[in-house]
Enzyme design. Structure first.
Site, PDB file in Angstrom:
ATOM      1  N   ILE A 135     -11.693  -9.866  10.724  1.00 33.75           N
ATOM      2  CA  ILE A 135     -12.753 -10.677  10.114  1.00 33.75           C
ATOM      3  C   ILE A 135     -14.122 -10.161  10.543  1.00 33.75           C
ATOM      4  CG2 ILE A 135     -13.635 -13.028   9.827  1.00 33.75           C
ATOM      5  CD1 ILE A 135     -10.822 -13.899  11.023  1.00 33.75           C
TER       6      ILE A 135
ATOM      7  N   VAL B 164     -17.104  -8.657  14.762  1.00 41.79           N
ATOM      8  CA  VAL B 164     -15.820  -8.238  14.215  1.00 41.79           C
ATOM      9  C   VAL B 164     -14.726  -8.866  15.074  1.00 41.79           C
ATOM     10  CG1 VAL B 164     -14.290  -6.322  13.647  1.00 41.79           C
ATOM     11  CG2 VAL B 164     -16.772  -6.077  13.344  1.00 41.79           C
ATOM     12  N   HIS B 165     -13.898  -9.683  14.443  1.00 42.26           N
ATOM     13  CA  HIS B 165     -12.850 -10.427  15.153  1.00 42.26           C
ATOM     14  C   HIS B 165     -11.493  -9.872  14.719  1.00 42.26           C
ATOM     15  CE1 HIS B 165     -10.479 -13.889  16.556  1.00 42.26           C
ATOM     16  NE2 HIS B 165     -11.534 -14.211  17.277  1.00 42.26           N
ATOM     17  N   LEU B 166     -10.715  -9.385  15.665  1.00 45.16           N
ATOM     18  CA  LEU B 166      -9.471  -8.681  15.371  1.00 45.16           C
ATOM     19  C   LEU B 166      -8.274  -9.624  15.497  1.00 45.16           C
ATOM     20  CD1 LEU B 166     -10.317  -5.468  17.431  1.00 45.16           C
ATOM     21  CD2 LEU B 166     -10.755  -5.908  15.009  1.00 45.16           C
ATOM     22  N   GLY B 167      -7.793 -10.100  14.368  1.00 47.51           N
ATOM     23  CA  GLY B 167      -6.651 -11.003  14.352  1.00 47.51           C
ATOM     24  C   GLY B 167      -7.062 -12.457  14.530  1.00 47.51           C
TER      25      GLY B 167
END
Length: 657
Positions: free
Chosen positions: A127, A79-82
């Site tokens: 994402i 999980v990629h934040l931004g």
């Protein structure tokens, strides 16, 4: 080893409130192009981030903008934040999990300050990607609708491959365990490892003594693309399966060798670097292509060199009239020497597919289709080479001994197979996916790649002939410099009919003399490597490749050494250009379809014997040999390149080392 044979499904929850997006809508090429695996994204309306799946936390980035969870079914969920939020050094994030924690889907794990991220000029897109998609996923089914969703709501279902090994039974002889064990053994064993981290495509070992690592063996392992040494690290390039191999290595050597913070930082850096700049991507893409090309050829370099030497001996025996080309002895020996080259697309289809993640058997079949006898027969005649498929006009060409087209097919094969598996029901996939994949890839090459190569090849050939008519010296300089590059991309075929026609009609060919020079230059370059290197494996390969090149077969020199150490190829091409200019200036003529050093009888003028043309051959060819050896020895190669060479990666994975 417990192998699941029933259908396994994983529900994926949305990690945040907001608008659901398909991955291709994400404004980050690393994710939108699927380089990090299949998944989806959320344009968040709230900064409360929840776990999308049940599992174990495997990664929490030092900059807090990304975390990873491994499910019990073996899926690695990132999980990629931004986007580009790594630059914010963790300030907009508050993380409540750490590596090793067990989490449940819907459990709050991170708070994300959307206002602060937007104020910094960054996008807030969240994402999700399954980073080992190629290995564990049969299919990812999403809503495919841009709709508003709530955090914790199921928006996708991942169908796990029926043969995926569940993690309750730890690795026990799987392909990753076998590869991991082989890598550990060949880096000098666990006792030679200080620590191990990974980035998006590479295992990065910190070794106690790099000299104990057997690089040649590691580079030739199935599943390894190449090896690089940089920044005090011994880097083994794996590709998208890097996390699986990393987990397998750690399972064998122990968690005390891990460094989670350094791993998270490496993943962040390489993810960010992969997305930047057009020209860096072009440069990396070219490097990737050469890497896959050389890696695919390495397993057959030995037999290519041996076959080249045999063909050279046969050329000498027929040149001195010891053997007749119609004798049974010649026919059988020529078949032995020629078979490897004739069936090169078949062999390369298999080896390239293994490097690129396509189906090796299907790609070998594609190679067989390209050299199917009836296609070769039709392509050999101008009257039948132009044909059509379902009304689509195409030009047939001979793919025997070709390299570039089957590499393109192997690269595309992975995507074609993935597409077919999405649209074909599982119960008939084993029958229809392979044949449809072979059909699609063959047509792409024959209808798409072939005509393009033919058009470019004819244009280049006509231009080079026109330049020769204007100035033989200038023609020799240009043709000598570019011909072996043309060979790599299959663009040289346009010149071969011209040479054959010249010899058949006029009894000689000036152009073939220049082509002969290029073989000597590549052989001289690899001979210089043999003379200079202290590496035993490289020395053996270089000597065999040099002899093969002097016999008129440059593939072992090109793909085994010169292209791998790119500067060697560049310097060899410069030497070839100078030799070609000298050949053109002396107007050296060739009287048979033969050349290089072993083909010297082809430069003896019929009815005249040894005279000015033969002396011109000796001057031009041995001067080229000397120039190539000297230039490469002093300017083209050093053993430091063994440690510093830029090792390309899989074409599907971009990374700046």
């Amino acid at each position: 080893m417990n192998v699941m044979k029933n259908q396994i499904l994983i529900s994926l929850a949305t990690p945040a409130d907001g608008k659901f997006l398909t991955l291709d809508k994400v404004q980050d090429p690393v994710f939108s192009q699927g380089l990090m695996g299949q998944g989806f994204a959320i344009e968040p309306s709230s900064g409360e981030i929840v776990a999308p799946v049940d599992g174990t936390v495997t990664l929490v980035s030092e900059t807090k903008h990304a975390f990873g969870i491994k499910t019990k079914e073996g899926a690695d969920v990132l999980v990629h934040l931004g986007i580009d939020t790594v630059e914010l050094a963790g300030k907009p994030f508050s993380v409540s999990i750490k590596q090793g924690d067990i989490v449940k889907a819907g459990e709050a794990v991170v708070k994300m300050d959307l206002t602060a991220i937007q104020a910094a000029g960054k996008q807030t897109t969240v994402i999700l990607a399954i980073t080992n998609s190629n290995d564990v996923l049969d299919e990812l089914m999403t809503t495919n609708v841009e709709q508003t969703v709530k955090a914790g709501a199921t928006v996708a279902v991942a169908e796990i491959k029926a043969t995926s090994t569940v993690t309750q039974v730890k690795h026990n002889g799987s392909k990753y365990d076998q590869l991991a064990a082989a890598i550990v053994d060949n880096v000098g064993g666990a006792e030679n490892i200080n620590s191990l981290i990974h980035c998006i495509t590479r295992l990065r070992f910190y070794l106690k003594d790099e000299s104990k690592a057997n690089t040649a063996v590691i580079e030739n392992m199935d599943g390894v693309i190449s090896v690089a040494k940089a920044g005090g690290q011994y880097q083994v390039v794996i590709g998208q399966a890097v996390t699986d191999v990393y987990d397998a290595v750690i399972a064998q050597i122990g968690s005390q060798f891990t460094n989670p913070d350094a791993t998270a930082e490496a993943v962040d850096e390489t993810t960010k670097a992969a997305a930047k700049g057009f020209w860096p991507k072009v440069k990396q893409g070219a490097s990737n292509f050469i890497g896959v090309l050389t890696a695919s050829m390495i397993p057959i370099i030995g037999i290519l060199a041996g076959s080249g030497i045999l063909k050279g001996i046969l050329a000498a025996l027929t040149g001195f009239k010891v053997l007749s080309t119609t004798s049974g002895t010649y026919v059988l020996l020529n078949a032995i020497g020629d078979a490897t080259f004739y069936f090169l697309p078949v062999v390369l289809g298999f080896t390239a597919a293994k490097k690129l993640g396509s189906d090796p058997i299907v790609l070998a079949i594609v190679g067989g289709i390209l050299i199917y006898p009836q296609i070769i027969t039709l392509a050999s005649k101008a009257s039948t080479a132009s044909t059509n498929f379902l009304g689509i006009p195409t030009t047939l060409i001979s793919y025997t001994s070709s390299v570039f087209p089957i590499i393109v097919a192997a690269w595309l094969g992975k995507y074609v197979e993935k597409f077919l598996k999405k649209i074909i029901p599982m119960y008939v996939r084993s029958v229809f996916v392979p044949i449809l994949e072979a059909l699609i890839l063959s047509l792409i090459v024959i209808i798409g790649v072939g005509p393009v190569i033919t058009m470019i090849s004819k244009g280049l050939s006509n231009g080079l002939v026109a330049i020769y008519n204007f100035s033989p010296t200038l023609s020799g300089l240009i043709l000598g410099g570019v011909y072996q590059t043309m060979v790599i991309f299959g663009l040289h075929w346009g010149l071969i009919p011209i040479v054959i026609n010249d010899i058949a009609t006029n009894g000689h060919s000036y152009i073939n003399s220049i082509l002969s020079i290029t073989m000597v230059a590549q052989g001289g370059a690899v001979l210089a490597v043999f003379l200079k290197t202290k590496d035993k494996h490289l020395k053996e390969m270089s000597l065999a490749a040099a002899i093969s090149a002097f016999c008129g077969v440059t593939e072992p020199a090109l793909y085994g050494v010169n292209l791998k150490y790119k500067r060697v190829f560049v310097v060899a091409s410069i030497a070839s250009a100078l030799g070609g200019a000298l050949t053109g200036f002396l107007r050296v003529d060739n009287y048979a379809l033969s050349g290089a050093l072993i083909g010297f009888p082809a430069f003896i003028t019929p009815g005249v014997g040894i005279g000015s043309n033969f002396y011109g051959y000796l001057i031009s060819h041995y001067a080229t040999l000397l120039i190539a050896v000297v230039l490469v020895y002093f300017f083209g190669y050093t053993d430091k390149m063994l440690a510093k060479k830029a090792n390309p990666m899989n074409l599907n994975n971009l990374e700046v080392a």
